[in-house]
Design a protein around this motif. Sequence first.
Motif, short mmCIF file in Angstrom:
data_model
loop_
_atom_site.label_atom_id
_atom_site.label_comp_id
_atom_site.label_asym_id
_atom_site.label_seq_id
_atom_site.Cartn_x
_atom_site.Cartn_y
_atom_site.Cartn_z
N ALA A 127 -51.95 12.75 58.63
CA ALA A 127 -51.53 12.02 59.83
C ALA A 127 -52.47 12.44 60.95
O ALA A 127 -52.79 13.63 61.08
N GLU A 128 -52.94 11.48 61.71
CA GLU A 128 -53.82 11.73 62.85
C GLU A 128 -55.07 12.53 62.44
O GLU A 128 -55.56 13.36 63.20
N GLY A 129 -55.54 12.32 61.22
CA GLY A 129 -56.77 12.97 60.77
C GLY A 129 -56.61 14.35 60.18
O GLY A 129 -57.57 14.92 59.66
N ALA A 130 -55.40 14.91 60.27
CA ALA A 130 -55.15 16.24 59.71
C ALA A 130 -54.55 16.10 58.31
O ALA A 130 -53.84 15.14 58.03
N VAL A 131 -54.84 17.07 57.45
CA VAL A 131 -54.32 17.05 56.08
C VAL A 131 -53.52 18.32 55.82
O VAL A 131 -53.98 19.43 56.11
N ASN A 132 -52.31 18.15 55.31
CA ASN A 132 -51.48 19.28 54.91
C ASN A 132 -51.26 19.25 53.41
O ASN A 132 -51.08 18.18 52.82
N VAL A 151 -46.85 27.08 47.75
CA VAL A 151 -47.36 27.41 49.08
C VAL A 151 -47.73 26.12 49.80
O VAL A 151 -48.07 25.12 49.17
N SER A 152 -47.64 26.15 51.12
CA SER A 152 -48.05 25.01 51.93
C SER A 152 -49.04 25.50 52.98
O SER A 152 -48.88 26.60 53.52
N TYR A 153 -50.05 24.68 53.26
CA TYR A 153 -51.05 25.10 54.23
C TYR A 153 -51.80 23.88 54.77
O TYR A 153 -51.89 22.85 54.09
N TYR A 172 -54.42 30.01 53.59
CA TYR A 172 -53.12 30.59 53.33
C TYR A 172 -53.34 31.74 52.35
O TYR A 172 -53.53 31.56 51.19
N TYR A 173 -53.32 32.95 52.86
CA TYR A 173 -53.73 34.19 52.18
C TYR A 173 -54.97 33.96 51.33
O TYR A 173 -56.02 33.60 51.88
N SER A 174 -54.93 34.14 50.00
CA SER A 174 -56.14 34.07 49.19
C SER A 174 -56.30 32.72 48.49
O SER A 174 -56.77 32.66 47.36
N GLU A 175 -55.90 31.66 49.15
CA GLU A 175 -56.03 30.34 48.53
C GLU A 175 -57.48 30.09 48.16
O GLU A 175 -58.39 30.54 48.84
N SER A 176 -57.67 29.39 47.03
CA SER A 176 -59.01 29.15 46.51
C SER A 176 -59.59 27.83 47.00
O SER A 176 -58.88 26.98 47.55
#
Length: 199
Positions: A127-132, A151-153, A172-176
Amino acid sequence: MAGCGKKAEENQKIPQNEEIREEHSGKEQMGENRNSDGESIAELYRDIYEQAAEMGTVGEPEVTRSIVERIGEHGYVVVDEVNQIDMTGPEQVLCFCRSVEEAQYDKLTIIAVTSSGGFIKYDLHTAEGAVNVTREYYQYSNGILKNLSTVSYPAESWEYTIEGYLLYKGNYYSESYYVLSLKERFPWRSEKYISRLSL
């Protein structure tokens, strides 16, 4: 490299293709009533997994390919985690990237099949160019599917390359750093692009 999202360059656009839009619409209609929870996804290929587990062939390329294709038949975007098999539903990814670029609301689910017969499910919302991103990791243990992590980030980096790869990462911590191949056209580049680099 063609970008989309936060790192997109102004002169690099996702191709506008009405045929892709129509195909994407058809996929949405096909899967509009599907249940995207882990158990429902696993049920789609349970027979393939159980047969492979009995024969000791879980993780073999043809088994993984069968799982990818089976889930893809139900309208999902699916890829294997090491990008050796064509992604199913790539037109959905292109449409999602276009939505990011145009700052429109959209959502997408991507399934990455693992060598152990489980999968990682990515639920993407823009939304509005951002991705979650919501990332759920499912694994079999003694024949029982378990959700090992969720996890969500926010995706701080988002890019679709002209070679046909979708790249996104968060801190989000050690996300790859995951690279999802849209085509199998460049197998000689796989080692370079599919490396998972810790942030």
